[in-house]
Scaffold this motif. Structure first.
Motif, PDB file in Angstrom:
ATOM      1  N   PHE A  40      -8.315  15.887  -3.828  1.00  0.00           N
ATOM      2  CA  PHE A  40      -8.393  14.532  -3.272  1.00  0.00           C
ATOM      3  C   PHE A  40      -7.385  13.605  -3.938  1.00  0.00           C
ATOM      4  CE2 PHE A  40     -12.414  15.995  -1.555  1.00  0.00           C
ATOM      5  CZ  PHE A  40     -12.483  15.320  -0.340  1.00  0.00           C
ATOM      6  N   LEU A  41      -7.134  13.803  -5.229  1.00  0.00           N
ATOM      7  CA  LEU A  41      -6.104  13.005  -5.893  1.00  0.00           C
ATOM      8  C   LEU A  41      -4.731  13.310  -5.307  1.00  0.00           C
ATOM      9  CD1 LEU A  41      -5.134  11.114  -8.162  1.00  0.00           C
ATOM     10  CD2 LEU A  41      -5.049  13.119  -9.666  1.00  0.00           C
ATOM     11  N   PHE A  42      -4.429  14.573  -5.128  1.00  0.00           N
ATOM     12  CA  PHE A  42      -3.148  14.990  -4.540  1.00  0.00           C
ATOM     13  C   PHE A  42      -2.990  14.410  -3.138  1.00  0.00           C
ATOM     14  CE2 PHE A  42      -0.568  18.151  -2.243  1.00  0.00           C
ATOM     15  CZ  PHE A  42       0.558  18.183  -3.043  1.00  0.00           C
ATOM     16  N   MET A  43      -4.052  14.495  -2.340  1.00  0.00           N
ATOM     17  CA  MET A  43      -3.993  13.973  -0.974  1.00  0.00           C
ATOM     18  C   MET A  43      -3.814  12.458  -0.975  1.00  0.00           C
ATOM     19  SD  MET A  43      -6.958  14.005   1.939  1.00  0.00           S
ATOM     20  CE  MET A  43      -7.887  12.830   0.938  1.00  0.00           C
ATOM     21  N   ALA A  44      -4.558  11.746  -1.822  1.00  0.00           N
ATOM     22  CA  ALA A  44      -4.477  10.284  -1.828  1.00  0.00           C
ATOM     23  C   ALA A  44      -3.096   9.803  -2.248  1.00  0.00           C
ATOM     24  CB  ALA A  44      -5.551   9.716  -2.763  1.00  0.00           C
ATOM     25  N   VAL A  45      -2.534  10.398  -3.301  1.00  0.00           N
ATOM     26  CA  VAL A  45      -1.206   9.982  -3.775  1.00  0.00           C
ATOM     27  C   VAL A  45      -0.153  10.274  -2.718  1.00  0.00           C
ATOM     28  CG1 VAL A  45       0.562  10.394  -5.519  1.00  0.00           C
ATOM     29  CG2 VAL A  45      -1.839  10.235  -6.196  1.00  0.00           C
ATOM     30  N   ASP A  46      -0.202  11.470  -2.135  1.00  0.00           N
ATOM     31  CA  ASP A  46       0.793  11.850  -1.136  1.00  0.00           C
ATOM     32  C   ASP A  46       0.715  10.946   0.095  1.00  0.00           C
ATOM     33  OD1 ASP A  46       2.401  13.953  -2.093  1.00  0.00           O
ATOM     34  OD2 ASP A  46       0.748  15.342  -1.945  1.00  0.00           O
ATOM     35  N   VAL A  47      -0.472  10.759   0.634  1.00  0.00           N
ATOM     36  CA  VAL A  47      -0.621   9.979   1.872  1.00  0.00           C
ATOM     37  C   VAL A  47      -0.222   8.528   1.641  1.00  0.00           C
ATOM     38  CG1 VAL A  47      -2.291   9.144   3.561  1.00  0.00           C
ATOM     39  CG2 VAL A  47      -2.367  11.516   2.824  1.00  0.00           C
ATOM     40  N   ALA A  48      -0.597   7.968   0.494  1.00  0.00           N
ATOM     41  CA  ALA A  48      -0.228   6.581   0.212  1.00  0.00           C
ATOM     42  C   ALA A  48       1.292   6.417   0.144  1.00  0.00           C
ATOM     43  CB  ALA A  48      -0.881   6.127  -1.089  1.00  0.00           C
ATOM     44  N   LEU A  49       1.961   7.327  -0.563  1.00  0.00           N
ATOM     45  CA  LEU A  49       3.419   7.229  -0.669  1.00  0.00           C
ATOM     46  C   LEU A  49       4.100   7.503   0.672  1.00  0.00           C
ATOM     47  CD1 LEU A  49       4.021   9.002  -4.112  1.00  0.00           C
ATOM     48  CD2 LEU A  49       4.090   6.565  -3.614  1.00  0.00           C
ATOM     49  N   ILE A  50       3.580   8.459   1.430  1.00  0.00           N
ATOM     50  CA  ILE A  50       4.180   8.774   2.729  1.00  0.00           C
ATOM     51  C   ILE A  50       4.103   7.575   3.662  1.00  0.00           C
ATOM     52  CG2 ILE A  50       3.880  10.150   4.822  1.00  0.00           C
ATOM     53  CD1 ILE A  50       3.002  12.459   2.967  1.00  0.00           C
ATOM     54  N   MET A  51       2.940   6.961   3.769  1.00  0.00           N
ATOM     55  CA  MET A  51       2.786   5.835   4.689  1.00  0.00           C
ATOM     56  C   MET A  51       3.582   4.621   4.220  1.00  0.00           C
ATOM     57  SD  MET A  51       1.094   7.303   6.945  1.00  0.00           S
ATOM     58  CE  MET A  51       1.010   5.880   8.033  1.00  0.00           C
ATOM     59  N   LEU A  52       3.674   4.425   2.901  1.00  0.00           N
ATOM     60  CA  LEU A  52       4.455   3.298   2.383  1.00  0.00           C
ATOM     61  C   LEU A  52       5.932   3.468   2.696  1.00  0.00           C
ATOM     62  CD1 LEU A  52       4.765   0.735   0.659  1.00  0.00           C
ATOM     63  CD2 LEU A  52       4.862   2.212  -1.359  1.00  0.00           C
ATOM     64  N   PHE A  53       6.501   4.605   2.330  1.00  0.00           N
ATOM     65  CA  PHE A  53       7.932   4.821   2.563  1.00  0.00           C
ATOM     66  C   PHE A  53       8.246   4.921   4.051  1.00  0.00           C
ATOM     67  CE2 PHE A  53       7.795   6.563  -1.870  1.00  0.00           C
ATOM     68  CZ  PHE A  53       8.643   5.619  -2.424  1.00  0.00           C
ATOM     69  N   ALA A  54       7.368   5.540   4.822  1.00  0.00           N
ATOM     70  CA  ALA A  54       7.620   5.664   6.252  1.00  0.00           C
ATOM     71  C   ALA A  54       7.616   4.296   6.927  1.00  0.00           C
ATOM     72  CB  ALA A  54       6.565   6.567   6.887  1.00  0.00           C
ATOM     73  N   THR A  55       6.709   3.424   6.529  1.00  0.00           N
ATOM     74  CA  THR A  55       6.679   2.075   7.109  1.00  0.00           C
ATOM     75  C   THR A  55       7.928   1.292   6.746  1.00  0.00           C
ATOM     76  OG1 THR A  55       4.257   2.098   6.965  1.00  0.00           O
ATOM     77  CG2 THR A  55       5.322  -0.036   7.282  1.00  0.00           C
ATOM     78  N   LEU A  56       8.347   1.385   5.489  1.00  0.00           N
ATOM     79  CA  LEU A  56       9.557   0.674   5.073  1.00  0.00           C
ATOM     80  C   LEU A  56      10.789   1.202   5.806  1.00  0.00           C
ATOM     81  CD1 LEU A  56       8.941   0.403   1.214  1.00  0.00           C
ATOM     82  CD2 LEU A  56       8.661  -1.382   2.943  1.00  0.00           C
ATOM     83  N   VAL A  57      10.886   2.523   5.937  1.00  0.00           N
ATOM     84  CA  VAL A  57      12.037   3.106   6.636  1.00  0.00           C
ATOM     85  C   VAL A  57      12.031   2.694   8.107  1.00  0.00           C
ATOM     86  CG1 VAL A  57      13.078   5.277   7.392  1.00  0.00           C
ATOM     87  CG2 VAL A  57      12.281   5.034   5.042  1.00  0.00           C
ATOM     88  N   ALA A  58      10.862   2.687   8.737  1.00  0.00           N
ATOM     89  CA  ALA A  58      10.782   2.284  10.144  1.00  0.00           C
ATOM     90  C   ALA A  58      11.196   0.829  10.329  1.00  0.00           C
ATOM     91  CB  ALA A  58       9.359   2.503  10.663  1.00  0.00           C
ATOM     92  N   LEU A  59      10.776  -0.048   9.418  1.00  0.00           N
ATOM     93  CA  LEU A  59      11.169  -1.457   9.517  1.00  0.00           C
ATOM     94  C   LEU A  59      12.674  -1.633   9.304  1.00  0.00           C
ATOM     95  CD1 LEU A  59       8.202  -3.093   7.564  1.00  0.00           C
ATOM     96  CD2 LEU A  59       8.622  -3.185  10.027  1.00  0.00           C
ATOM     97  N   VAL A  60      13.248  -0.838   8.392  1.00  0.00           N
ATOM     98  CA  VAL A  60      14.691  -0.921   8.167  1.00  0.00           C
ATOM     99  C   VAL A  60      15.453  -0.432   9.398  1.00  0.00           C
ATOM    100  CG1 VAL A  60      16.585   0.024   6.810  1.00  0.00           C
ATOM    101  CG2 VAL A  60      14.524  -0.781   5.659  1.00  0.00           C
ATOM    102  N   ILE A  61      15.008   0.676   9.994  1.00  0.00           N
ATOM    103  CA  ILE A  61      15.684   1.212  11.187  1.00  0.00           C
ATOM    104  C   ILE A  61      15.660   0.195  12.320  1.00  0.00           C
ATOM    105  CG2 ILE A  61      15.584   3.013  12.954  1.00  0.00           C
ATOM    106  CD1 ILE A  61      14.489   4.895  10.850  1.00  0.00           C
ATOM    107  N   GLU A  62      14.558  -0.516  12.453  1.00  0.00           N
ATOM    108  CA  GLU A  62      14.449  -1.492  13.544  1.00  0.00           C
ATOM    109  C   GLU A  62      15.480  -2.604  13.417  1.00  0.00           C
ATOM    110  OE1 GLU A  62      10.897  -4.148  15.640  1.00  0.00           O
ATOM    111  OE2 GLU A  62      10.932  -3.820  13.479  1.00  0.00           O
ATOM    112  N   ARG A  63      15.879  -2.916  12.194  1.00  0.00           N
ATOM    113  CA  ARG A  63      16.804  -4.027  11.973  1.00  0.00           C
ATOM    114  C   ARG A  63      18.254  -3.580  11.866  1.00  0.00           C
ATOM    115  NH1 ARG A  63      11.938  -5.251  10.566  1.00  0.00           N
ATOM    116  NH2 ARG A  63      11.193  -7.403  10.420  1.00  0.00           N
TER     117      ARG A  63
END
Length: 329
Positions: free
Chosen positions: A105-128
């Motif tokens: 659960f620790l592995f899953m929580a750390v991975d999912v949190a980082l994935i969603m954070l970086f993916a959201t930032l990358v998506a916002l950058v691509i849009e601009r």
């Protein structure tokens, strides 16, 4: 004799056949309707049968093995004995099993949190970005996403190699002499961090592209109205962007939970769950028990507990999601 009578005598009028009576309603149309209803089921039947064979049968077989005394002798001779829930009781009373659960659960929580954070930032950058920049970034994401899992794992192994790795060379050139021939995979926390980085690097492209596709559906007029009203960028994202893309965001989050929870290939190839149990999560633990100890019954029980845990997490997540959607409506 008149001309008319001659023509009549030479060319007699054609006899009229009695018209056919219309068929009784429903007799001819019924087979066509029946065939039209059955045909779609026939088309999807191969897919359904293949899914049953590839998914349902292994799952049912795993459940059966988890309820038996199934070791190497039973695998060869086939005389497995039914023991009920004894294998599950053995696992639930094992302290190592609960350590693996917490690490999973620790592995899953750390991975999912980082994935969603970086993916959201990358998506916002691509849009601009402009057209050229957007095309370049999307192409890079697709190429990173298309790389096979084993190839990406091998690349990370060479990056962090103790003698030939570029990471140790770069850190030593920057003045960190302690990283000369540093054995990354011999230290549990370091190996854990490397695996997290590998999973995040492989998962961000899909999540970023999907979130960017969702961002393109947000009307530009809403952004213009918010800017005219003086709203800041964080407030626009919080009040306009996220509420509109929340269904897609939650879908990507659910998929990442599933993919991270069942991560196996990267860990098994890179560390085999070591050093010690530092990188052992439930799928790796199941294979370790089944192969090292020849306890296929305990390995199957671990697999079923993993499926139940993952299903419970997703049910709770979707329940909360549907409740929020109901409140919004």
């Amino acid at each position: 004799m008149s001309v008319t009578s001659e023509r009549t005598a030479v060319h007699p009028p054609p006899s009229r056949r009695p018209a056919r009576l219309p068929a009784a309603p429903g007799r001819a149309a019924r087979p066509r309707r029946t065939a039209g209803r059955v045909w779609p089921y026939l088309l999807v039947a191969p897919t359904v049968l293949g899914m049953l064979y590839l998914l349902v049968y292994p799952l049912a077989r795993t459940v059966l093995i988890s309820l038996q005394d199934f070791q190497l002798r039973q695998l060869i001779q086939g005389d497995a004995r039914f023991v009920g829930l004894r294998n599950y009781a053995t696992l639930l009373s094992d302290p190592r099993f609960w350590q693996v659960v917490r690490r999973t659960f620790l592995f899953m929580a750390v991975d999912v949190a980082l994935i969603m954070l970086f993916a959201t930032l990358v998506a916002l950058v691509i849009e601009r970005l402009g057209r050229i920049g957007r095309t370049a970034v999307l192409s890079a994401l697709v190429m990173a996403w298309a790389m096979p899992v084993l190839a990406a794992t091998t690349v990370f192994q060479w990056l962090f190699h103790s003698e030939f790795g570029i990471v140790n060379w770069a850190l030593k050139e920057l003045g960190f002499a302690s990283f000369d021939r540093y054995p990354w995979f011999a230290h549990g926390p370091a190996a854990f961090v490397i695996l997290v980085a590998l999973i995040v690097w492989q998962s961000v492209p899909f999540a970023a592209i999907t979130l960017y596709s969702a961002l393109t559906t947000v009307p530009a007029e809403l952004y213009e109205s918010a800017r005219i009203d003086g709203a800041s960028a964080p407030r626009i994202i919080r009040t306009i962007t996220f509420p509109l893309i929340r269904p897609i965001f939650m879908l990507v989050l659910s998929l990442e939970v599933i993919w991270t929870f069942k991560a196996f290939v990267q860990i098994w190839v890179m560390t085999n769950g070591g050093p010690g149990d530092a990188t052992t999560i439930l799928p790796v633990y199941a294979v370790q028990i089944a192969l090292a100890s020849q306890r296929y019954d305990l390995g199957s029980a671990v697999s079923m507990i993993t499926v139940l845990m993952m299903a419970t997490v997703l049910v709770l997540h979707f329940r909360q999601l549907f409740r929020q959607e109901g409140e919004a409506l």
